[in-house]
Design a protein around this motif. Structure first.
Motif, PDB file in Angstrom:
ATOM      1  N   UNK A 186       9.061   3.160   5.731  1.00 37.63           N
ATOM      2  CA  UNK A 186       8.225   3.748   6.777  1.00 37.63           C
ATOM      3  C   UNK A 186       7.020   2.860   7.071  1.00 37.63           C
ATOM      4  N   UNK A 187       6.422   2.283   6.030  1.00 34.53           N
ATOM      5  CA  UNK A 187       5.285   1.385   6.245  1.00 34.53           C
ATOM      6  C   UNK A 187       5.708   0.174   7.073  1.00 34.53           C
ATOM      7  N   UNK A 188       6.894  -0.370   6.793  1.00 30.94           N
ATOM      8  CA  UNK A 188       7.384  -1.501   7.584  1.00 30.94           C
ATOM      9  C   UNK A 188       7.628  -1.075   9.030  1.00 30.94           C
ATOM     10  N   UNK A 189       8.167   0.134   9.212  1.00 22.41           N
ATOM     11  CA  UNK A 189       8.337   0.658  10.575  1.00 22.41           C
ATOM     12  C   UNK A 189       7.003   0.713  11.298  1.00 22.41           C
ATOM     13  N   UNK A 190       5.984   1.234  10.623  1.00 15.70           N
ATOM     14  CA  UNK A 190       4.678   1.408  11.247  1.00 15.70           C
ATOM     15  C   UNK A 190       4.026   0.071  11.577  1.00 15.70           C
ATOM     16  N   UNK A 191       4.193  -0.936  10.704  1.00 13.06           N
ATOM     17  CA  UNK A 191       3.628  -2.243  10.993  1.00 13.06           C
ATOM     18  C   UNK A 191       4.316  -2.882  12.194  1.00 13.06           C
ATOM     19  N   UNK A 192       5.637  -2.685  12.315  1.00  9.87           N
ATOM     20  CA  UNK A 192       6.360  -3.205  13.474  1.00  9.87           C
ATOM     21  C   UNK A 192       5.902  -2.497  14.748  1.00  9.87           C
ATOM     22  N   UNK A 193       5.689  -1.182  14.667  1.00  9.90           N
ATOM     23  CA  UNK A 193       5.183  -0.440  15.819  1.00  9.90           C
ATOM     24  C   UNK A 193       3.800  -0.948  16.228  1.00  9.90           C
ATOM     25  N   UNK A 194       2.933  -1.180  15.262  1.00  8.52           N
ATOM     26  CA  UNK A 194       1.597  -1.689  15.561  1.00  8.52           C
ATOM     27  C   UNK A 194       1.682  -3.036  16.277  1.00  8.52           C
TER      28      UNK A 194
END
Length: 476
Positions: free
Chosen positions: A194-202
């Motif tokens: 999820x953290x990797x997802x959020x960094x990609x979204x950012x």
């Protein structure tokens, strides 16, 4: 330097070899077409890329030729492809003899017209929304629908049903049913993903508020994003679903936004927080109003509640949607509003006290919705409430500052309920859609196409024998 020059300069700077154009179909899925970067020119911004709209669910075959006009402001390097590729979304036009004209059914065009209609009313000049994205991350999914067999199966190692698993890999940290809310590691096995997802979204311009494990023990997650302008947030809803699904696939998992993929567990909603601004100032705040809301805000709520049933045809447009909207899983079933009450379809967060943050959330939507249609319909329903001074309290829709699930049956029956099936929602849309036609925001033809298409979906699914029917009736 023209638009194409800026794009080509970006391609040279970043080593881009392909340019991908992403378009939204009627149901809300991205489709795409790709050209070599060397073939890109300024003419594409004028004449566009031609495609057959009938395969997207829009126009009849005899009038299906359309063009896609990319928006250079949406250019971003796609992180999920092998060859360096620049991705762009944009708008769709009909081909005219002298010039192209915006295609009135195209989802993004509908949301743009809704925002323009809002400005024309003088009520506000910006709608700000913030969706909450709930989804499941699973290890595996299997399903089949054939004349001889029909089944589905989902699997995740973190689910309680794997506590007795005997394959040498059982850690004993399975999550109980309905026990996953904010669970920590090692139970939360997808925290890093999820953290990797959020960094990609950012990196893609989607600002993340936070992420966490949700209530459902069988792999339910949530990513909540910061509030933003409505049309931009519809774009970012498409980006979020794309990132979540592709990051899960890259990790050897599968992600779904289906409202109810796991029986007897919490379902996936897409609660939509909203507020209006005019000249940069909040429209919904009044320190003396109920829960700090202005009369305008309450009328907006009144419009949402008045049209709640027909709204569901766009905010909950799948048969699976209504398997989530049942009592006992923090999903709304009745039409009403309240403060800090998750059993009401409209909830006013008590923590949002500042004037610029004063808002409420509509809790029925889910991510099977086409976000452009859903957000536009929400705005049009609210504006209709303001234009007609629709007072939710005077109409008996609350405030319900108590648990609606605990009401005696007799009292519960006196409160209007959300539709219980997709067909009920479509019936409501057939009877109640004039508010969507204002300002030619939703073409009437689009309403008819949507109802016809969704009725066919519901009919087709209703005809299929269900495994539970074998359990219930096989021996009779």
């Amino acid at each position: 330097m023209g638009k194409s020059g800026e794009i080509l300069q970006m391609c040279r700077d970043k080593g881009i070899e392909m340019i991908d154009f992403k378009m939204t179909d009627l149901d809300g899925r991205w489709r795409h077409i790709t050209i070599p970067a060397a073939r890109f020119s300024e003419e594409i911004f004028t004449y566009g890329i031609g495609f057959d709209g009938s395969n997207y669910g829009y126009a009849p075959v005899e009038k299906s030729d359309m063009v896609f006009i990319p928006d250079p402001a949406t250019a971003f390097i796609d992180p999920f492809v092998e060859i360096p590729t620049l991705s762009m979304t944009g708008d769709v036009c009909m081909i005219g003899e002298k010039e192209n004209r915006p295609f009135d059914q195209y989802p993004r065009n509908v949301s743009l017209r809704a925002a323009e209609y809002m400005r024309q009313t003088g009520i506000a000049d910006e709608m700000v929304i913030g969706p909450e994205f709930e989804f499941h991350i699973l290890d595996e999914v299997r399903f089949q629908v054939e004349p001889k067999a029909g089944f589905y199966s989902v699997e995740t190692r973190q689910a309680q049903w794997n506590s007795g698993r005997d394959d040498g890999y059982n850690t004993g940290y399975q999550i109980p049913s309905k026990g996953g809310y904010h669970i920590a590691a090692p139970g939360d096995i997808h925290y890093n993903l999820r953290s990797r997802m959020c960094m990609t979204l950012e990196e893609w311009g989607v600002k993340v508020k936070y992420h966490h494990h949700e209530v459902g023990g069988a792999g339910q997650m949530e990513i909540e994003v910061e509030l933003g302008e409505m049309v931009d947030m519809a774009d970012k809803t498409m980006i979020t679903k794309y990132v979540v699904k592709n990051m899960a696939a890259r990790a050897g998992k599968t992600a779904t936004f289906m409202p109810k993929p796991v029986y007897k567990e919490a379902g996936n909603g897409m609660h939509v927080h909203m507020l209006l601004k005019k000249d940069g100032k909040p429209v919904f705040y009044d320190e003396n109003g109920y829960s700090g809301l202005s009369r305008t805000a309450l009328y907006f709520i009144g419009g949402l509640l008045k049209h709640a049933a027909s709204l569901c045809a766009f905010t909950n447009p799948s048969t699976n949607s209504f398997k989530r909207l049942v009592p006992g899983f923090e999903a709304p079933v009745t039409i009403g509003y309240a403060t800090s009450n998750r059993s009401a379809v409209i909830r006013i967060p008590a923590y949002a006290k500042a004037p610029e943050a004063k808002r409420f959330e509509l809790r029925c939507p889910d991510a099977t919705a086409n976000p452009y249609y859903a957000y536009a319909a929400i705005l049009m329903a609210g504006l209709d409430g303001i234009e007609n001074d629709t007072d939710p309290q005077a109409n008996g829709w609350g405030p319900y500052d108590f648990n609606l699930y605990d009401l005696p049956k007799e009292q519960r029956q006196q409160i209007r309920s959300l539709p219980k099936t997709l067909d009920e929602a479509l019936d409501a849309l057939e009877e109640d859609h004039e508010y969507l036609l204002k300002g030619q925001v939703f073409p009437e033809r689009l309403i008819h196409i949507w109802i016809s298409r969704k009725r066919e979906e519901a009919r087709r699914i209703a005809e299929i024998p269900h495994p539970a029917e074998f359990l219930q009736y096989y021996d009779l």
